[in-house]
Motif scaffolding. Structure first.
Motif, PDB file in Angstrom:
ATOM      1  N   ASN A 100       0.874  -1.060   0.021  1.00 54.10           N
ATOM      2  CA  ASN A 100      -0.157   0.116   0.078  1.00 54.10           C
ATOM      3  C   ASN A 100       0.857   1.015  -0.141  1.00 54.10           C
ATOM      4  O   ASN A 100       1.759   1.204   1.042  1.00 54.10           O
ATOM      5  CB  ASN A 100      -0.899   0.087   1.296  1.00 54.10           C
ATOM      6  CG  ASN A 100      -1.973   1.034   1.364  1.00 54.10           C
ATOM      7  OD1 ASN A 100      -1.692   2.280   0.831  1.00 54.10           O
ATOM      8  ND2 ASN A 100      -3.053   0.708   1.522  1.00 54.10           N
ATOM      9  N   ILE A 107      -1.825  -4.247  -0.281  1.00 55.01           N
ATOM     10  CA  ILE A 107      -3.088  -4.112  -0.852  1.00 55.01           C
ATOM     11  C   ILE A 107      -4.111  -5.269  -0.791  1.00 55.01           C
ATOM     12  O   ILE A 107      -3.631  -6.381  -1.144  1.00 55.01           O
ATOM     13  CB  ILE A 107      -3.051  -3.635  -2.212  1.00 55.01           C
ATOM     14  CG1 ILE A 107      -2.331  -2.345  -2.422  1.00 55.01           C
ATOM     15  CG2 ILE A 107      -4.420  -3.827  -3.100  1.00 55.01           C
ATOM     16  CD1 ILE A 107      -3.522  -1.269  -2.058  1.00 55.01           C
ATOM     17  N   TYR A 112      -9.892  -3.276  -3.739  1.00 60.00           N
ATOM     18  CA  TYR A 112      -9.085  -2.100  -3.869  1.00 60.00           C
ATOM     19  C   TYR A 112      -9.730  -1.378  -5.082  1.00 60.00           C
ATOM     20  O   TYR A 112     -10.630  -1.773  -6.098  1.00 60.00           O
ATOM     21  CB  TYR A 112      -7.827  -2.548  -4.201  1.00 60.00           C
ATOM     22  CG  TYR A 112      -7.568  -3.255  -5.487  1.00 60.00           C
ATOM     23  CD1 TYR A 112      -7.179  -2.542  -6.546  1.00 60.00           C
ATOM     24  CD2 TYR A 112      -7.587  -4.479  -5.864  1.00 60.00           C
ATOM     25  CE1 TYR A 112      -6.835  -2.840  -7.729  1.00 60.00           C
ATOM     26  CE2 TYR A 112      -7.567  -5.275  -7.216  1.00 60.00           C
ATOM     27  CZ  TYR A 112      -6.900  -4.349  -8.287  1.00 60.00           C
ATOM     28  OH  TYR A 112      -6.948  -4.988  -9.417  1.00 60.00           O
ATOM     29  N   ASP A 135      -6.312   1.490  -1.339  1.00 60.38           N
ATOM     30  CA  ASP A 135      -7.527   1.061  -0.659  1.00 60.38           C
ATOM     31  C   ASP A 135      -8.724   1.805  -0.765  1.00 60.38           C
ATOM     32  O   ASP A 135      -8.504   3.204  -1.001  1.00 60.38           O
ATOM     33  CB  ASP A 135      -7.143   1.271   1.227  1.00 60.38           C
ATOM     34  CG  ASP A 135      -8.189   0.949   1.962  1.00 60.38           C
ATOM     35  OD1 ASP A 135      -8.528  -0.201   2.310  1.00 60.38           O
ATOM     36  OD2 ASP A 135      -8.936   2.026   2.279  1.00 60.38           O
TER      37      ASP A 135
END
Length: 230
Positions: A100, A107, A112, A135
């Motif tokens: 991320n 992730i 996502y 996110d």
């Protein structure tokens, strides 16, 4: 001048139009039938060329505004086109985790968003080099704001390089990458420099930085807010 023009038209050189012998405001302009037909048959190409020249002039005289050609597009042409990019990241996430960019951890491949590092409403395109998995909640919070470059560009570039390496390692990923050409790979520098085979990590990051940072700085000068991730 008019006499010279009409004289040329009488030669083997076929001019688009000639002037009549009338005087002053009564003078008539006579269009050649062959030219009329040619213009009608090629109207789409001619109008496209005129539009291209207008956009080129606008872009050259407004260097601080990227993507003018996209901003002038019709509404249906402005729709987000992220399907092929998402397919590419889906395939990558099935093979290995992706960090991320804005928080600790990886992730979630099941949930996502694909978002733009530099806001889309500034760049007005969906270029692969500006897109990242993110996110969904963070995506909504980020909205039209800019991430702090010094804090987050590094991990963003790392994810881009990881994608780049895997494209040339996995034939199935290369195929998905090529499907991005139509909607997500228009920048000449990205095709010829960034995504060319053989770049080292440093070379890749430097090319990305060199081309993205000026766009980011331009957005800052035009008043885009910085996103406070915390």
């Amino acid at each position: 001048m008019i006499a010279y023009y009409n004289k040329l038209s009488g030669s083997e050189l076929l001019l688009p139009y000639t002037f009549g012998d009338e005087k002053s405001l009564k003078k008539v302009v006579k269009f050649n039938d062959g030219w009329i037909q040619m213009i009608q048959d090629n109207m789409v190409s001619i109008l496209g060329w005129i539009k291209y020249e207008k956009v080129k002039w606008l872009q050259n005289n407004n260097p601080e505004v990227p993507g003018i050609v996209y901003k002038l597009a019709q509404d249906d042409e402005k729709a987000r086109k992220l399907d092929n990019v998402r397919k590419l990241w889906d395939a990558i996430l099935e093979i290995r985790p992706v960090k991320n960019v804005f928080m600790d951890g990886d992730i979630n491949g099941e949930s996502y968003a694909v978002d733009h590092f530099i806001p889309r409403n500034f760049v007005m395109n969906d270029e692969l080099w500006n897109l990242m998995p993110m996110d969904p909640i963070q995506n909504m919070k980020k909205n039209k704001k800019l991430p702090v470059w010094e804090n987050y560009f590094g991990q963003f570039a790392n994810n881009q390089f990881m994608m780049y390496e895997m494209i040339f390692e996995k034939p199935e990923l290369l195929k998905l990458y090529k499907q991005c050409y139509k909607d997500n790979l228009h920048s000449i520098w990205a095709i010829q420099e960034l995504y060319r085979k053989g770049n080292s990590a440093d070379e890749f990051r430097n090319i990305l930085d060199k081309n993205m940072h000026p766009v980011y700085d331009s957005a800052r000068r035009q008043g885009y807010d910085i996103w406070d991730v915390s």
